[in-house]
Motif scaffolding. Structure first.
Motif, PDB file in Angstrom:
ATOM      1  N   PRO A 146       0.826  -1.211   0.000  1.00  0.00           N
ATOM      2  CA  PRO A 146       0.000   0.000   0.000  1.00  0.00           C
ATOM      3  C   PRO A 146       0.861   1.262   0.000  1.00  0.00           C
ATOM      4  CG  PRO A 146      -0.247  -1.197   2.070  1.00  0.00           C
ATOM      5  CD  PRO A 146       0.649  -2.013   1.201  1.00  0.00           C
ATOM      6  N   ILE A 147       0.492   2.197  -0.847  1.00  0.00           N
ATOM      7  CA  ILE A 147       1.218   3.466  -0.945  1.00  0.00           C
ATOM      8  C   ILE A 147       0.701   4.459   0.088  1.00  0.00           C
ATOM      9  CG2 ILE A 147       1.715   5.421  -2.468  1.00  0.00           C
ATOM     10  CD1 ILE A 147       3.080   2.830  -3.256  1.00  0.00           C
ATOM     11  N   ALA A 148      -0.616   4.489   0.234  1.00  0.00           N
ATOM     12  CA  ALA A 148      -1.232   5.429   1.167  1.00  0.00           C
ATOM     13  C   ALA A 148      -2.491   4.798   1.748  1.00  0.00           C
ATOM     14  CB  ALA A 148      -1.577   6.729   0.451  1.00  0.00           C
ATOM     15  N   ALA A 149      -2.902   5.286   2.885  1.00  0.00           N
ATOM     16  CA  ALA A 149      -4.142   4.856   3.511  1.00  0.00           C
ATOM     17  C   ALA A 149      -5.098   6.046   3.506  1.00  0.00           C
ATOM     18  CB  ALA A 149      -3.891   4.378   4.933  1.00  0.00           C
ATOM     19  N   VAL A 150      -6.265   5.838   2.910  1.00  0.00           N
ATOM     20  CA  VAL A 150      -7.247   6.902   2.764  1.00  0.00           C
ATOM     21  C   VAL A 150      -8.534   6.459   3.451  1.00  0.00           C
ATOM     22  CG1 VAL A 150      -8.531   8.287   1.086  1.00  0.00           C
ATOM     23  CG2 VAL A 150      -6.225   7.529   0.554  1.00  0.00           C
ATOM     24  N   PRO A 151      -9.186   7.332   4.219  1.00  0.00           N
ATOM     25  CA  PRO A 151     -10.466   6.947   4.821  1.00  0.00           C
ATOM     26  C   PRO A 151     -11.465   6.511   3.750  1.00  0.00           C
ATOM     27  CG  PRO A 151      -9.695   8.999   5.771  1.00  0.00           C
ATOM     28  CD  PRO A 151      -8.779   8.667   4.639  1.00  0.00           C
ATOM     29  N   ARG A 152     -12.159   5.455   4.037  1.00  0.00           N
ATOM     30  CA  ARG A 152     -13.089   4.859   3.080  1.00  0.00           C
ATOM     31  C   ARG A 152     -14.169   5.847   2.645  1.00  0.00           C
ATOM     32  NH1 ARG A 152     -15.155  -1.128   3.189  1.00  0.00           N
ATOM     33  NH2 ARG A 152     -13.052  -1.319   3.962  1.00  0.00           N
ATOM     34  N   GLN A 153     -14.586   6.745   3.514  1.00  0.00           N
ATOM     35  CA  GLN A 153     -15.659   7.683   3.191  1.00  0.00           C
ATOM     36  C   GLN A 153     -15.242   8.682   2.106  1.00  0.00           C
ATOM     37  OE1 GLN A 153     -14.546   7.253   6.353  1.00  0.00           O
ATOM     38  NE2 GLN A 153     -16.190   5.953   7.152  1.00  0.00           N
ATOM     39  N   LEU A 154     -13.960   8.997   2.025  1.00  0.00           N
ATOM     40  CA  LEU A 154     -13.496   9.966   1.031  1.00  0.00           C
ATOM     41  C   LEU A 154     -13.554   9.426  -0.398  1.00  0.00           C
ATOM     42  CD1 LEU A 154     -10.400  11.595   2.732  1.00  0.00           C
ATOM     43  CD2 LEU A 154     -12.644  12.592   2.377  1.00  0.00           C
ATOM     44  N   VAL A 155     -13.367   8.135  -0.553  1.00  0.00           N
ATOM     45  CA  VAL A 155     -13.306   7.538  -1.889  1.00  0.00           C
ATOM     46  C   VAL A 155     -14.380   6.483  -2.070  1.00  0.00           C
ATOM     47  CG1 VAL A 155     -10.877   8.028  -2.282  1.00  0.00           C
ATOM     48  CG2 VAL A 155     -11.521   5.977  -1.063  1.00  0.00           C
ATOM     49  N   GLU A 156     -15.549   6.735  -1.533  1.00  0.00           N
ATOM     50  CA  GLU A 156     -16.614   5.737  -1.475  1.00  0.00           C
ATOM     51  C   GLU A 156     -16.922   5.075  -2.815  1.00  0.00           C
ATOM     52  OE1 GLU A 156     -18.940   3.086  -0.040  1.00  0.00           O
ATOM     53  OE2 GLU A 156     -17.890   4.470   1.256  1.00  0.00           O
ATOM     54  N   PRO A 157     -17.210   5.788  -3.891  1.00  0.00           N
ATOM     55  CA  PRO A 157     -17.559   5.046  -5.107  1.00  0.00           C
ATOM     56  C   PRO A 157     -16.353   4.406  -5.807  1.00  0.00           C
ATOM     57  CG  PRO A 157     -17.889   7.402  -5.445  1.00  0.00           C
ATOM     58  CD  PRO A 157     -17.431   7.205  -4.045  1.00  0.00           C
ATOM     59  N   PHE A 158     -15.153   4.882  -5.538  1.00  0.00           N
ATOM     60  CA  PHE A 158     -13.976   4.398  -6.249  1.00  0.00           C
ATOM     61  C   PHE A 158     -13.047   3.571  -5.378  1.00  0.00           C
ATOM     62  CE2 PHE A 158     -15.130   8.565  -8.062  1.00  0.00           C
ATOM     63  CZ  PHE A 158     -15.533   8.128  -9.312  1.00  0.00           C
ATOM     64  N   GLY A 159     -13.519   3.081  -4.269  1.00  0.00           N
ATOM     65  CA  GLY A 159     -12.682   2.360  -3.309  1.00  0.00           C
ATOM     66  C   GLY A 159     -11.996   1.148  -3.887  1.00  0.00           C
ATOM     67  N   LYS A 160     -12.750   0.297  -4.591  1.00  0.00           N
ATOM     68  CA  LYS A 160     -12.159  -0.915  -5.173  1.00  0.00           C
ATOM     69  C   LYS A 160     -11.103  -0.574  -6.216  1.00  0.00           C
ATOM     70  CE  LYS A 160     -14.397  -4.806  -4.035  1.00  0.00           C
ATOM     71  NZ  LYS A 160     -13.780  -5.863  -3.340  1.00  0.00           N
ATOM     72  N   LEU A 161     -11.367   0.472  -6.988  1.00  0.00           N
ATOM     73  CA  LEU A 161     -10.436   0.864  -8.041  1.00  0.00           C
ATOM     74  C   LEU A 161      -9.113   1.365  -7.461  1.00  0.00           C
ATOM     75  CD1 LEU A 161     -10.275   1.187 -11.129  1.00  0.00           C
ATOM     76  CD2 LEU A 161     -11.043   3.523 -10.805  1.00  0.00           C
ATOM     77  N   LEU A 162      -9.179   2.170  -6.416  1.00  0.00           N
ATOM     78  CA  LEU A 162      -7.962   2.708  -5.814  1.00  0.00           C
ATOM     79  C   LEU A 162      -7.180   1.672  -5.016  1.00  0.00           C
ATOM     80  CD1 LEU A 162      -9.066   6.229  -4.618  1.00  0.00           C
ATOM     81  CD2 LEU A 162      -7.505   5.683  -6.463  1.00  0.00           C
ATOM     82  N   SER A 163      -7.860   0.668  -4.506  1.00  0.00           N
ATOM     83  CA  SER A 163      -7.157  -0.318  -3.692  1.00  0.00           C
ATOM     84  C   SER A 163      -6.701  -1.522  -4.503  1.00  0.00           C
ATOM     85  CB  SER A 163      -8.063  -0.776  -2.542  1.00  0.00           C
ATOM     86  OG  SER A 163      -9.158  -1.505  -3.058  1.00  0.00           O
TER      87      SER A 163
END
Length: 177
Positions: free
Chosen positions: A125-142
């Protein structure tokens, strides 16, 4: 202690990767800008001054008796303009070939660095982002970064490079132009 250092190193990975991507884009923009602008040589500057002076002298002759002198000055200025055009054309070919080689070298270096970063940070993992900030794109970013941790989404290297590239292009366009 080693785990703490690894977490600290990962926390710095995202900004380092971002600044690397932005620096490549700044260099590319700099090369492109210099290619368009080019540098003017002393002989070109001198020819431009002569042409301007010849046009100025030709326009000062407005009497019918001085028409021949004005026409001669205009023909001389036209000849100098053709010489200037030839010099600029030959110089532009030289500049385009040199800037093309710089651009190619930068592209090859960028691709190499991107591959090294992808290889180095694959499945890390490069960065940890709160799930609420990237809600619709969570799977794509992770993608390829691992499972969520403490309700934080882990961002992978490939999505981070894509996001960094897009944001970097916007920043360089705003800052440099």
């Amino acid at each position: 202690m080693g785990e703490n250092m690894e977490a600290h190193g990962r926390s710095l990975a995202a900004p380092i990767i971002f600044f690397t991507v932005v620096s490549f884009q700044i260099f590319a923009k700099y090369i492109e800008r210099n290619k368009k602008r080019g540098m003017e040589t002393a002989s070109e500057t001198q020819l431009r001054a002569e042409i301007k002076q010849l046009h100025k002298e030709a326009s000062s002759y407005s009497q019918p008796s001085t028409f021949a002198q004005a026409a001669k000055l205009r023909r001389t200025a036209a000849a100098r303009e053709r010489d200037l055009a030839k010099i600029q054309e030959s110089r532009s070919k030289e500049l385009k070939s040199s800037y093309y080689s710089y651009s190619q070298a930068l592209t090859i270096l960028k691709v190499f660095i991107y591959f090294v970063m992808v290889f180095w940070f694959w499945r890390v993992p490069i960065a940890a982002v709160p799930r609420q900030l990237v809600e619709p794109f969570g799977k794509l970013l992770s993608w390829r970064a691992g499972p969520p941790l403490n309700d934080n989404l882990m961002v992978g290297i490939v999505p981070w490079l894509i996001v960094s590239t897009r944001v970097g292009k916007i920043l360089t366009r705003r800052v440099i132009n």
